[in-house]
Design a protein around this motif. Structure first.
Motif, PDB file in Angstrom:
ATOM      1  N   ILE A   1      58.874  23.099 -21.517  1.00 34.30           N
ATOM      2  CA  ILE A   1      57.689  23.732 -20.926  1.00 34.30           C
ATOM      3  C   ILE A   1      56.538  22.734 -20.834  1.00 34.30           C
ATOM      4  O   ILE A   1      55.853  22.644 -19.803  1.00 34.30           O
ATOM      5  N   ILE A   2      56.332  21.949 -21.891  1.00 36.76           N
ATOM      6  CA  ILE A   2      55.260  20.954 -21.903  1.00 36.76           C
ATOM      7  C   ILE A   2      55.512  19.882 -20.850  1.00 36.76           C
ATOM      8  O   ILE A   2      54.589  19.452 -20.141  1.00 36.76           O
ATOM      9  N   ARG A   3      56.755  19.472 -20.703  1.00 42.18           N
ATOM     10  CA  ARG A   3      57.084  18.439 -19.712  1.00 42.18           C
ATOM     11  C   ARG A   3      56.808  18.959 -18.294  1.00 42.18           C
ATOM     12  O   ARG A   3      56.238  18.245 -17.459  1.00 42.18           O
ATOM     13  N   LEU A   4      57.192  20.197 -18.026  1.00 42.46           N
ATOM     14  CA  LEU A   4      56.953  20.786 -16.706  1.00 42.46           C
ATOM     15  C   LEU A   4      55.457  20.968 -16.464  1.00 42.46           C
ATOM     16  O   LEU A   4      54.965  20.798 -15.335  1.00 42.46           O
ATOM     17  N   PHE A   5      54.713  21.301 -17.515  1.00 44.20           N
ATOM     18  CA  PHE A   5      53.254  21.417 -17.417  1.00 44.20           C
ATOM     19  C   PHE A   5      52.643  20.067 -17.052  1.00 44.20           C
ATOM     20  O   PHE A   5      51.752  19.989 -16.195  1.00 44.20           O
ATOM     21  N   CYS A   6      53.124  19.013 -17.668  1.00 43.21           N
ATOM     22  CA  CYS A   6      52.615  17.670 -17.390  1.00 43.21           C
ATOM     23  C   CYS A   6      52.909  17.249 -15.953  1.00 43.21           C
ATOM     24  O   CYS A   6      52.164  16.441 -15.375  1.00 43.21           O
ATOM     25  N   GLU A   7      53.962  17.805 -15.377  1.00 42.79           N
ATOM     26  CA  GLU A   7      54.303  17.522 -13.984  1.00 42.79           C
ATOM     27  C   GLU A   7      53.469  18.364 -13.029  1.00 42.79           C
ATOM     28  O   GLU A   7      53.636  18.294 -11.816  1.00 42.79           O
ATOM     29  N   ASP A   8      52.542  19.156 -13.610  1.00 45.08           N
ATOM     30  CA  ASP A   8      51.578  19.968 -12.855  1.00 45.08           C
ATOM     31  C   ASP A   8      52.218  21.101 -12.077  1.00 45.08           C
ATOM     32  O   ASP A   8      51.752  21.464 -10.990  1.00 45.08           O
ATOM     33  N   LEU A   9      53.278  21.687 -12.627  1.00 46.11           N
ATOM     34  CA  LEU A   9      53.872  22.868 -12.021  1.00 46.11           C
ATOM     35  C   LEU A   9      53.050  24.096 -12.404  1.00 46.11           C
ATOM     36  O   LEU A   9      52.400  24.117 -13.457  1.00 46.11           O
ATOM     37  N   THR A  10      53.078  25.121 -11.579  1.00 46.90           N
ATOM     38  CA  THR A  10      52.371  26.358 -11.886  1.00 46.90           C
ATOM     39  C   THR A  10      53.162  27.156 -12.924  1.00 46.90           C
ATOM     40  O   THR A  10      54.345  26.869 -13.180  1.00 46.90           O
ATOM     41  N   ALA A  11      52.534  28.181 -13.492  1.00 40.89           N
ATOM     42  CA  ALA A  11      53.212  29.021 -14.479  1.00 40.89           C
ATOM     43  C   ALA A  11      54.449  29.676 -13.861  1.00 40.89           C
ATOM     44  O   ALA A  11      55.491  29.784 -14.513  1.00 40.89           O
ATOM     45  N   THR A  12      54.329  30.113 -12.611  1.00 43.36           N
ATOM     46  CA  THR A  12      55.466  30.747 -11.925  1.00 43.36           C
ATOM     47  C   THR A  12      56.616  29.759 -11.762  1.00 43.36           C
ATOM     48  O   THR A  12      57.784  30.096 -12.005  1.00 43.36           O
TER      49      THR A  12
END
Length: 231
Positions: free
Chosen positions: A19-30
């Motif tokens: 989840i943190i890695r995807l957040f760092c890639e600037d993906l939205t919550a959805t």
């Protein structure tokens, strides 16, 4: 296995890292929910804790905090930032002062009075009525109103800005508007956390964000940012 990233987490540490890695890639919550297979409600909870951690990291590295002496970790929550007794609560959360230090930009929440007084410096650096009574205000070279998407650069003879400085302000503001406009109807209570995330991403745009954020969370697990009553 114990999750070192957050005490009492229902997700595994491996899933938290994803989840943190995807957040760092600037993906939205959805988008993160779709990729990770975790519910959007859970993702939003984790992202709020992550943004709270980021906000505190930014505060700890803000010169106006560091120069004040020892800084103790105090979690930020919804409605983060100072509360101003002289104005209606709904007016806070949208106004920010921007200062530059060591090639980085630092953003602070302002009251409506502070914002209006600083705005009077626009094109009038010798404004005689500029008496905010707080020395930290003297370092701001720009102010922003995110509710109106307006950035105002201030005329400050004592803080001459280079062309590179001006380019950085424009780049930061362009990035901030682009990121925040993705949220339909940005909530005043969480606006501060999103602005601090923009500050964090801008100041560390040449760094490995996942590595940096993992270090921050390793130093203080995510549950440190839980509000009282969330346990």
């Amino acid at each position: 296995m114990k999750n070192k990233m957050m005490k009492g987490a229902h997700l595994s540490e491996r899933k938290c890292k994803e989840i943190i890695r995807l957040f760092c890639e600037d993906l939205t919550a959805t988008q993160i929910a779709e990729v990770s297979g975790v519910s959007r409600v859970t993702i939003n909870n984790y992202l709020k804790l992550t943004r709270t951690h980021i906000a505190k990291y930014c505060e700890e590295h803000n010169p106006r905090y560091r120069m004040a002496g020892a800084f103790s970790f105090m979690p930020v929550h919804a409605g983060a930032g100072p509360t101003f007794a002289d104005e209606v609560q709904e007016e806070t959360g949208w106004l920010y002062g921007i200062a530059r230090h060591d090639k980085k930009l630092f953003v602070d929440l302002l009251s409506r009075h502070e914002y209006e007084e600083l705005r009077k410096l626009e094109g009038n650096p010798d404004y005689a009525g500029y008496e905010l009574g707080n020395k930290r205000q003297n370092n701001y070279t720009a102010v922003a109103d995110i509710s109106a998407w307006k950035l105002t650069k201030l005329e400050r003879p004592s803080l001459q800005s280079s062309l590179q400085d001006q380019d950085d302000y424009d780049l930061f503001w362009s990035m901030t508007k682009s990121r925040l406009s993705k949220f339909r109807g940005l909530n005043r209570g969480t606006a501060y956390l999103h602005v601090k995330e923009c500050e964090f991403r801008f100041n560390n745009r040449g760094e490995d964000l996942f590595k940096l954020l993992s270090f921050i969370i390793q130093r203080r697990p995510l549950h440190y940012s839980k509000a009282a009553g969330d346990e």
